[in-house]
Each structure stands twice: as structure tokens, then as C-alpha cells.
Design a protein around this motif. Structure first.
Motif, PDB file in Angstrom:
ATOM      1  N   ALA A 334       0.825  -1.211   0.000  1.00 41.10           N
ATOM      2  CA  ALA A 334       0.000   0.000   0.000  1.00 41.10           C
ATOM      3  C   ALA A 334       0.857   1.259   0.000  1.00 41.10           C
ATOM      4  N   LEU A 335       1.935   1.257   0.795  1.00 41.77           N
ATOM      5  CA  LEU A 335       2.802   2.438   0.840  1.00 41.77           C
ATOM      6  C   LEU A 335       3.419   2.721  -0.528  1.00 41.77           C
ATOM      7  N   ILE A 336       3.923   1.674  -1.162  1.00 40.97           N
ATOM      8  CA  ILE A 336       4.497   1.863  -2.498  1.00 40.97           C
ATOM      9  C   ILE A 336       3.386   2.211  -3.489  1.00 40.97           C
ATOM     10  N   GLY A 337       2.207   1.586  -3.296  1.00 46.15           N
ATOM     11  CA  GLY A 337       1.072   1.857  -4.173  1.00 46.15           C
ATOM     12  C   GLY A 337       0.626   3.310  -4.119  1.00 46.15           C
ATOM     13  N   ILE A 338       0.664   3.914  -2.924  1.00 47.93           N
ATOM     14  CA  ILE A 338       0.306   5.333  -2.797  1.00 47.93           C
ATOM     15  C   ILE A 338       1.302   6.190  -3.579  1.00 47.93           C
ATOM     16  N   GLY A 339       2.577   5.815  -3.495  1.00 47.08           N
ATOM     17  CA  GLY A 339       3.585   6.518  -4.293  1.00 47.08           C
ATOM     18  C   GLY A 339       3.297   6.386  -5.781  1.00 47.08           C
ATOM     19  N   VAL A 340       2.922   5.176  -6.212  1.00 46.55           N
ATOM     20  CA  VAL A 340       2.559   4.953  -7.612  1.00 46.55           C
ATOM     21  C   VAL A 340       1.363   5.817  -7.988  1.00 46.55           C
ATOM     22  N   ALA A 341       0.365   5.885  -7.081  1.00 40.25           N
ATOM     23  CA  ALA A 341      -0.834   6.679  -7.353  1.00 40.25           C
ATOM     24  C   ALA A 341      -0.496   8.160  -7.499  1.00 40.25           C
ATOM     25  N   GLN A 363      -7.268  14.980  -6.479  1.00 37.75           N
ATOM     26  CA  GLN A 363      -6.062  14.890  -5.665  1.00 37.75           C
ATOM     27  C   GLN A 363      -6.197  13.742  -4.669  1.00 37.75           C
ATOM     28  N   ILE A 364      -5.070  13.307  -4.138  1.00 38.18           N
ATOM     29  CA  ILE A 364      -5.077  12.261  -3.111  1.00 38.18           C
ATOM     30  C   ILE A 364      -5.197  12.968  -1.756  1.00 38.18           C
ATOM     31  N   ASN A 365      -6.386  12.924  -1.171  1.00 37.91           N
ATOM     32  CA  ASN A 365      -6.632  13.614   0.097  1.00 37.91           C
ATOM     33  C   ASN A 365      -6.961  12.604   1.191  1.00 37.91           C
ATOM     34  N   LEU A 366      -7.386  13.108   2.348  1.00 35.61           N
ATOM     35  CA  LEU A 366      -7.616  12.235   3.501  1.00 35.61           C
ATOM     36  C   LEU A 366      -8.649  11.146   3.219  1.00 35.61           C
ATOM     37  N   PRO A 367      -9.826  11.451   2.657  1.00 39.44           N
ATOM     38  CA  PRO A 367     -10.775  10.365   2.372  1.00 39.44           C
ATOM     39  C   PRO A 367     -10.198   9.285   1.472  1.00 39.44           C
ATOM     40  N   VAL A 368      -9.397   9.703   0.484  1.00 40.48           N
ATOM     41  CA  VAL A 368      -8.786   8.727  -0.419  1.00 40.48           C
ATOM     42  C   VAL A 368      -7.785   7.857   0.333  1.00 40.48           C
ATOM     43  N   THR A 372      -7.730   3.824   1.005  1.00 42.43           N
ATOM     44  CA  THR A 372      -6.558   2.991   0.717  1.00 42.43           C
ATOM     45  C   THR A 372      -6.164   2.171   1.936  1.00 42.43           C
ATOM     46  N   ALA A 373      -6.208   2.805   3.118  1.00 41.99           N
ATOM     47  CA  ALA A 373      -5.874   2.086   4.355  1.00 41.99           C
ATOM     48  C   ALA A 373      -6.851   0.932   4.583  1.00 41.99           C
ATOM     49  N   ALA A 374      -8.145   1.185   4.336  1.00 43.55           N
ATOM     50  CA  ALA A 374      -9.144   0.126   4.510  1.00 43.55           C
ATOM     51  C   ALA A 374      -8.895  -1.027   3.546  1.00 43.55           C
ATOM     52  N   LEU A 375      -8.557  -0.701   2.288  1.00 41.86           N
ATOM     53  CA  LEU A 375      -8.245  -1.740   1.313  1.00 41.86           C
ATOM     54  C   LEU A 375      -7.019  -2.543   1.742  1.00 41.86           C
ATOM     55  N   ILE A 377      -5.852  -3.030   4.814  1.00 43.51           N
ATOM     56  CA  ILE A 377      -6.163  -3.902   5.956  1.00 43.51           C
ATOM     57  C   ILE A 377      -6.964  -5.117   5.503  1.00 43.51           C
ATOM     58  N   ALA A 378      -7.974  -4.868   4.630  1.00 46.83           N
ATOM     59  CA  ALA A 378      -8.795  -5.982   4.140  1.00 46.83           C
ATOM     60  C   ALA A 378      -7.929  -6.987   3.382  1.00 46.83           C
ATOM     61  N   ALA A 379      -7.016  -6.466   2.549  1.00 52.67           N
ATOM     62  CA  ALA A 379      -6.133  -7.366   1.801  1.00 52.67           C
ATOM     63  C   ALA A 379      -5.225  -8.136   2.742  1.00 52.67           C
ATOM     64  N   GLY A 380      -4.704  -7.465   3.770  1.00 55.54           N
ATOM     65  CA  GLY A 380      -3.818  -8.134   4.725  1.00 55.54           C
ATOM     66  C   GLY A 380      -4.516  -9.250   5.472  1.00 55.54           C
ATOM     67  N   VAL A 381      -5.761  -9.008   5.874  1.00 60.87           N
ATOM     68  CA  VAL A 381      -6.533 -10.041   6.570  1.00 60.87           C
ATOM     69  C   VAL A 381      -6.766 -11.232   5.647  1.00 60.87           C
ATOM     70  N   LEU A 382      -7.103 -10.926   4.368  1.00 61.86           N
ATOM     71  CA  LEU A 382      -7.300 -12.002   3.399  1.00 61.86           C
ATOM     72  C   LEU A 382      -6.021 -12.819   3.228  1.00 61.86           C
ATOM     73  N   PHE A 383      -4.879 -12.114   3.116  1.00 64.42           N
ATOM     74  CA  PHE A 383      -3.611 -12.813   2.938  1.00 64.42           C
ATOM     75  C   PHE A 383      -3.307 -13.724   4.123  1.00 64.42           C
ATOM     76  N   GLY A 384      -3.627 -13.232   5.320  1.00 66.27           N
ATOM     77  CA  GLY A 384      -3.331 -14.032   6.508  1.00 66.27           C
ATOM     78  C   GLY A 384      -4.289 -15.187   6.689  1.00 66.27           C
TER      79      GLY A 384
END
Length: 809
Positions: A334-341, A363-368, A372-375, A377-384
Motif C-alpha cells: 500500500a505504501l508503495i502503491g500510494i507513491g505509484v498513485a 487529488q489524493i486527500n484524507l478520504p482517499v 486505501t488504508a481500509a483496502l 487492511i482488508a487485503a492483509g486479513v485475506l492474505f493471513g
């Protein structure tokens, strides 16, 4: 907390140790989350971002509904009566977006502006930055001419100085005194005006005709406790009463009350939701791939997990460890993905061009970032959770004694296969979608426009108030400008028209045919209307099929003439020769309006790429003022060489006629036509990119599953070949296993495609949602890619060393 900290450190060590696995997983997550972040930034800016007004959810726009126009701006008379008779609203106002000429402040230019009712700013809850706003006292026919500056114009022309107040600016040649400045984020109907003036002085000049629709949009604020449905019911009743009261000129069969925000984003909603779903599929494919990688890795770590279990680690401790590893992976991605975005977003906005509403602050603002953070976390839970199911089903004795050779449970194998099949089906969906939009774009590019678009330079010339409406002065200016442009070197033809083709805009006017008056409003007929010069046909090379074109001799004082297109001839004069027939602008015959004789028929010209050709009339521009006053015409200059070379000379030629005349949007006709491709090109490009990413990820997923499956079956393969099975049969066995998964994915993908097809049907042109070419190419591509991913594992299976493998087991 200490346990979590220890698990986090352990996870980081494990991931750093498995560098290839970690890089592959993080890159996959990065692509999925980066694309989602960029697209959600656009979606938030266009669809979710609230309007810049207090309690904006109670603001509504009100439209007329006519027989042939389900959503139509209001006539001034209907707006006035709606305001007087309605009770569902706290306030009722109106806005009219316009463009005006700004002169006397450097180079003449055309700027966006608004005419508003005196109460509109109060209705919206808008406070000016400095000075005062417009009020009811400013909105009277004889009120002094005052104006508000838009924030951008205040900065651009006055350096954001308080000294702007009291200054005079010239709009359309009329002087206005600046009394205030609008806030930076003021925006109405997706336009940020540079100037705002009162509506009443202009409205006082309108004819008393309810069929006249000059672009007035009523705006209202619902009373507390009044629902949209209740307001709709009341406005429908008022509209129907007015229809009975004014049956001869009122074409408003009903009134439509729509939430302002919902209405403003309606044109963009379908495309952006579709892109959101598509990029969501990319993320799901990425998550499925990473989950598969983690399942494979968990199987390889069975001995490690078993030892920890035998040393007293609880099931929850092991599951927690796997969850933390999944969250670390998703977090890094996600961190690298935000940089890509961040890097991707400016490019995305440039590619969108006019496909996005103007002035949209993407623009990439707080709601965005929260999304991204929610996505993540959801992906991390799925991976685990994907590998966590294996923890409870470990054969401790078999693994520790090494009698368990890494065999995989049926459930684990089925989960991996299901994830790959899901990846294939979603990738196929994206491929089909991209294919349909690319085919649609190709069909649009092949539309016959009805004229030659090459070597044409066009520019808009809006006349100001120095040319009085109805007088010959505006037409004299256009005539002199056309004459001056015709003298330029390399220019072979010059024409002018009130509206250019292909842009999808223009005037739709009622007309009646001599001897065939309508009996009631349901028989009113309409056609597109163009005021044109004599050189317009030659400049565009329009095909003349009957009679003659308009000439410079068709002017004030000469008999009124009109040229119609083939569609109008077929529609209103079937089986007849239209030449010599007479028609009149206006729904019903009027002795004060001249009858126009049809003198020619020309081929159809596309006024919109996606619509069939409509009936159209061409009126000589020097006779147009008695029909519909012309305030803006566009010149069309045909050149013998690159049209861009003539651009500077065009401006100079116009300014030789009138130094204060703005020359707006100089561009080639090809560029003018290309603007209509912005939206279809944007969605085709993004879907193609998403489909490409999905295909690559799915290919990697297929390869990973087939490679691991082959590895697990190494002993079986060796025994088969020891018993006489040929290497070619082993090779085909692996290929067939992979093709089975691909086939399941294709079937599921096609089934999902049929379900989702209706949602994109309105965005396609000339292509069916079940287009056989698109389906065949997409299926072939996914099958070929899948086959390629299966080849290497199949080759490895066919080359298993028989003796060594059997001896080791």
C-alpha cells in the motif's frame, strides 16, 4: 502487545529472508492498491465530493420536461410562475451560464460568466471574499450594471487587490462596476465563472414566449421536512396547470425536480462506477495471487509451523503470526502503491481531458488515503486467513518424522485452484470490457462525418454589446472578417456558422410548413438550426444534392431562403420535391415572421458522433436576425497547407476589422472532432491497462499453481514414467490440468459478463455486448496466456529424474 511486537519482528525477518517471494507479493499488491487509489481519487472528486455550499443535500435543480426533451432548461415565464406558486422551497432562484467578451483589459478574451437571480447567493449560502454580493435590488430591469468577480479573475487581472472594488470592466461591450469577489471554490453547474451579473436586465429583453428556452436553470432549496418526492409532486401540479393556462406556446408537459449533486454528476457516474469496478477486479486478482503465493509458502513452512506448534504455540498464536505477515505485506504494498498513485494521477487527469467535468480538483486527500488504508487492511486479513486454515490440520507426527512428504490437503488444493479460476474469470471480464470499448472507439473513428475535416482551421468569434441585437452591425463585422480572412495567403475557402458540426450542440427550433399548420402542441415539429455564410459549403466541402446553396446575395431585404439536409427532406417531404416549398420558424404560423423558401438540399452532416443525423436547416446569416439573433459565429478556413501556420494570421485579420473582438479557441477541425473522443478514449485506455495488468497477474497465478502442483506430484510422475508412461503423456497431463482450470475460469467469466453487460451497453457505439470478435479474441488471449504459463511446469514434469526421485521417496 509484546507478542504482537515479536510477531512483527519475526515477520519482517522471514519476509526479508524470502526476497523473491516478498518482492513478487509487494509488487502485486502495489499494482492493485496503486491503481485503486488513483481511480478512487477521481471518483471522490467527481461523484462523492460534496458541493461547496452549506446543507447542499437540500439543493435542487428544476427542469422542464417536453415531449421531445425529457430534461430542458426553463423558459423565463415558467421560472417566474414556478417561483411564485411553489411552497416546497425556502428559496427559489435561477442561474444562466454564459460566455462573454472581456475587453479593455489587454488582449480581448472570452470568459465564463453567469447571470443569476438576486437571491441566488443567499439561497446557496455564499459569502463574498470582499465587497458585497448581488441582491434583489441589483436584479431589476433598470438596476445599475454591477458585477462580481470570480476569484480566479480577481487574481489574474487585479492581483487580488482590494482596489478592484469600484473598478469598471467591459463585458460584451457594456461597462459593469465591480462590487465584490466570489470565494475561491464557488462553482455552479460545473463552471467557475470569472464574472457574475444580475439576470433581470437581460430577461426584460426576452419575448413573451414560453417556448423560448435561453438556458435558464432554476435552483431551489427544499424546506426542512419536505422530501424530494413531495416537491416533485407539487411542481408537477404547477407545470400541468400552466400547460392548461398557456396551451399555445408552453411546451413544458411537466417539471422535473432533481438533487443538484446527483444531477451534476449523472453524466460521469456510469463511466466512473464501471472503472471503479474494473480496478476493483484488478485488486481482487492481485489479492488472489498473493493469497496463492502465501498458501504455497505456508505449505513449504509446514515443518517450521509444526515445530512451533509442538513447542507449545497455540493455534491463535500461529494464526496471529500469519495475519501479521499478511498485514505487513499489504502495508508495504500500500505504501508503495500510494507513491505509484501520486505519480500516476497527473498522467491520469491529462489523459482524461474533457472526459472529466471542468475544474474538478482531483487529488489524493484524507478520504482517499482512508479508503486505501481500509483496502490495505482488508487485503492483509485475506492474505493471513488464506494459509491460516492449514494450521489446524497439521499431522504433527508425520511431519516431524518426515513420513509426510509435503502432501497437500484436498481443501488447500481446492482453495488454490478456486483462486486461480477466479483470477482467470475476472481477467477475462476485463479483457472483454476493454475489447468492447476499443471496438466501439474504432467504430466512432470510422463514422462518416459528411464533410472533409482536413486542412481546416476554426475559431469562435462572439460579438459584444457594441453590436446591437437585430442591427446589421454584427453581420457587417462577420462579412468583413470573412472577406479579410479570404485574402490570407494559402486560404482557398472561408465560411462561418453559428454552430460547428460534431460538437453535439446547436439550436433546436420549432418550425411549421406552409399549408400544414399543427392542430395542437403534440404536432409541433423541430429541426436543428444553423446560420451560415455563402462560403461555408465550400470550406467544409458539403455535398449539394439538389438546388443551390445560400449566397452572399441572400441578405436583408431579399427573399428569405433556407437550405435543408437530406434527413429533413425525407422526414417532412417524403416522395416530394422540397424545392420551392415554404417554411417558417415558430411552432405555429405567425404573420410577423417571414416565410423561407427551400432553395437547396445538402448531404447530412454529423452534429454528434453517437447520434443519427437529425433534420437540419441552414439559414443565410444576413437573414438570420429576423429569425434568431446571432451573437456568436465560428469561422472555418480551408488552407492549402498545415492549418496551424495560419493561426496567428487569422487573429491579426480579425483584429484588423475590430481590434476589440475576441478570437476564441483557435484549433483545427481535426482537433475539434478529436475532443469528442476524449471520454471513449479515456475509458478504453484505462480498461486496456487494467486488463493487461490483470492478464499478467493471472498468468503468474496460473504458473505458480501449476508449478507447485507439479512439484507436489513429482513422485507420482516418476512412478508413472517408471511404469511405462511416456514423457509426452506426462507433459499433456499437466497441460490438460491447466486447461481445465482455464476452461472453468472462461465459463464463469462469460457468465458474469452476460450479467454485467447491460450496465455498459449505453457506453458502446456500433458494438453489441456479445460481439463475437471481441469474445473470440479475449478467450483466445486468456487461453494462450494460460497455456504459456503451463508449459514450463509441464516441461519440468516430463523431465523428472525417475531413479533419483523414487530413491529419495
Amino acid at each position: 502487545m509484546n507478542n504482537v511486537r515479536q510477531d512483527l519482528k519475526y515477520s519482517l525477518r522471514q519476509l526479508l529472508r524470502a526476497k523473491v517471494f516478498t518482492a513478487a507479493a509487494v509488487l502485486t499488491v502495489c499494482l492493485g492498491i496503486g491503481c485503486n487509489t488513483a481511480i478512487f481519487s477521481v471518483v471522490y472528486a467527481v461523484l462523492i465530493r460534496p458541493l461547496p455550499f452549506p446543507a447542499a443535500d437540500r439543493l435542487v435543480l428544476i427542469y422542464e420536461q417536453a415531449a421531445k426533451f425529457p430534461t430542458l432548461s426553463a423558459s423565463f415565464q415558467n421560472y417566474r410562475d414556478w417561483k411564485a406558486q411553489s411552497t416546497s422551497f425556502e428559496e427559489f432562484g435561477a442561474v444562466r451560464p454564459v460566455t462573454v467578451s472581456l475587453t479593455g483589459m489587454g488582449e480581448p478574451e472570452q470568459i465564463p460568466a453567469e447571470m443569476i437571480s438576486g437571491n441566488l447567493l443567499h439561497l446557496l449560502g455564499v459569502d463574498v471574499v470582499t465587497g458585497r454580493g448581488l441582491g434583489e435590488a441589483d436584479d431589476k430591469p433598470a438596476s445599475p450594471a454591477v458585477a462580481l468577480l470570480g476569484y480566479g479573475m480577481w487574481q489574474r487581472k487585479f492581483g487580488a487587490s482590494q482596489g478592484a472594488l469600484g473598478q469598471s470592466i467591459k463585458l460584451n461591450g457594456q461597462a459593469y462596476t465591480v462590487v465584490g469577489v466570489l470565494p475561491r471554490d464557488y462553482e455552479m453547474l460545473q463552471q467557475r465563472p470569472d464574472a457574475v451579473i444580475a439576470m433581470a436586465p437581460w430577461a426584460a429583453t426576452l419575448p413573451d414566449d414560453r417556448s423560448w428556452h435561453p438556458g435558464i436553470f432554476p435552483v431551489a432549496r427544499l424546506r426542512n421536512g419536505v422530501s424530494l418526492a413531495a416537491a416533485q409532486s407539487e411542481m408537477s401540479g404547477i407545470a400541468k396547470r400552466l400547460l392548461k393556462q398557456y396551451p399555445t406556446d408552453n411546451i413544458a408537459l411537466d417539471a422535473q425536480v432533481k438533487g443538484m449533486h446527483e444531477q451534476l454528476v449523472s453524466s460521469s457516474r456510469t463511466v466512473l462506477i464501471m472503472l471503479s469496478v474494473a480496478v476493483g477486479f484488478v485488486l481482487l486478482i492481485a489479492c488472489g495471487n498473493v493469497a496463492n503465493l502465501l498458501l504455497t509458502r505456508a505449505a513449504a513452512r509446514r515443518r517450521e509451523i509444526t515445530i512451533r506448534r509442538s513447542l507449545g504455540a497455540t493455534t491463535w498464536a500461529l494464526v496471529r503470526q500469519l495475519l501479521i505477515e499478511g498485514l505487513v505485506l499489504s502495508g508495504m504494498g500500500a505504501l508503495i502503491g500510494i507513491g505509484v498513485a501520486y505519480a500516476l494521477l497527473p498522467w491520469l487527469v491529462r489523459q482524461a481531458g474533457s472526459a472529466l467535468p471542468p475544474n474538478t480538483p482531483v487529488q489524493i486527500n484524507l478520504p482517499v488515503l482512508l479508503c486505501t488504508a481500509a483496502l490495505s487492511i482488508a487485503a492483509g486479513v485475506l492474505f493471513g486467513m488464506a494459509p491460516a486454515g492449514q494450521v489446524q490440520n497439521l499431522d504433527l507426527r508425520g511431519i516431524l518424522s518426515e513420513t509426510d512428504r509435503g502432501t497437500v490437503s484436498r481443501g488447500s488444493r481446492m482453495l488454490r485452484d478456486a483462486l486461480v479460476i477466479a483470477e482467470i474469470s475476472l481477467a477475462l471480464l476485463l479483457l472483454v470490457g476493454a475489447g468492447l470499448f476499443l471496438r466501439s472507439l474504432s467504430q466512432l473513428a470510422n463514422v462518416q462525418l459528411g464533410f472533409a475535416e482536413d486542412h481546416l482551421l476554426v475559431a469562435d468569434l462572439p460579438v459584444g454589446a457594441q453590436y446591437k441585437e437585430g442591427a446589421a452591425a454584427p453581420m457587417n463585422f462577420y462579412e468583413n472578417a470573412i472577406r479579410e480572412l479570404a485574402r490570407l495567403p494559402g486560404v482557398s475557402a472561408v465560411g462561418a456558422a453559428s454552430f460547428l458540426p460534431v460538437n453535439g450542440n446547436g439550436s433546436m427550433l420549432h418550425f411549421n410548413i406552409e399549408g400544414r399548420p399543427p392542430h395542437n402542441a403534440s404536432e409541433y415539429i423541430l429541426a436543428n438550426y444553423r446560420a451560415v455564410s455563402g462560403g461555408y459549403k465550400d470550406a467544409l466541402r458539403l455535398p449539394l444534392t439538389e438546388g443551390r446553396w445560400v449566397t452572399d446575395a441572400d441578405r436583408e431585404g431579399s427573399p428569405a431562403v433556407v437550405v435543408i439536409n437530406q434527413t429533413m427532406a425525407r422526414t417532412f417531404f417524403p416522395g416530394q420535391d422540397p424545392l420551392g416549398k415554404r417554411m417558417q420558424v415558430g411552432a405555429i404560423p405567425d404573420a410577423t415572421v417571414p416565410w423561407m423558401t427551400i432553395v437547396g438540399v445538402v448531404g447530412d452532416v454529423k452534429q454528434s458522433l453517437v447520434a443519427d443525423s437529425a433534420s437540419e436547416m441552414y439559414v443565410p446569416y444576413r437573414q438570420a436576425n429576423v429569425v434568431l439573433p446571432v451573437r456568436t459565429m465560428s469561422v472555418v478556413v480551408r488552407t492549402a497547407y498545415d492549418p496551424h501556420v495560419v493561426a496567428a494570421a487569422l487573429t491579426d485579420a480579425v483584429h484588423r476589422v475590430d481590434a476589440n473582438q475576441p478570437v476564441v479557441r483557435i484549433r483545427t477541425m481535426e482537433e475539434n472532432v478529436a475532443q469528442n473522443f476524449a471520454a471513449p478514449r479515456f475509458r478504453s485506455l484505462l480498461l486496456s491497462i487494467f486488463a493487461g495488468i490483470a492478464l499478467v497477474i493471472a498468468c503468474v497465478g496460473i504458473y505458480g499453481v501449476m508449478a507447485y502442483s507439479t512439484l507436489q506430484r513429482t513422485t507420482e510422475m516418476a512412478i508413472r514414467m517408471a511404469l511405462g508412461c511416456s514423457t509426452s503423456k506426462v507433459f499433456l497431463m499437466v497441460i490438460k490440468d491447466g486447461l481445465r482450470k482455464i476452461a472453468y475460469g472462461v465459463v464463469i467469466g462469460l457468465a458474469l459478463g452476460l450479467v454485467l453487460a447491460r450496465s455498459v451497453k449505453s457506453l458502446l457505439f456500433g458494438v453489441s455486448t456479445t460481439d463475437s470478435v471481441t469474445l473470440a479474441v479475449s478467450i483466445s488471449l486468456i487461453a494462450a496466456t494460460g497455456m504459456l504459463a503451463c508449459v514450463i511446469p509441464a516441461i519440468r514434469a516430463a523431465r523428472v529424474p525417475i531413479v533419483e526421485t523414487i530413491r529419495e521417496n
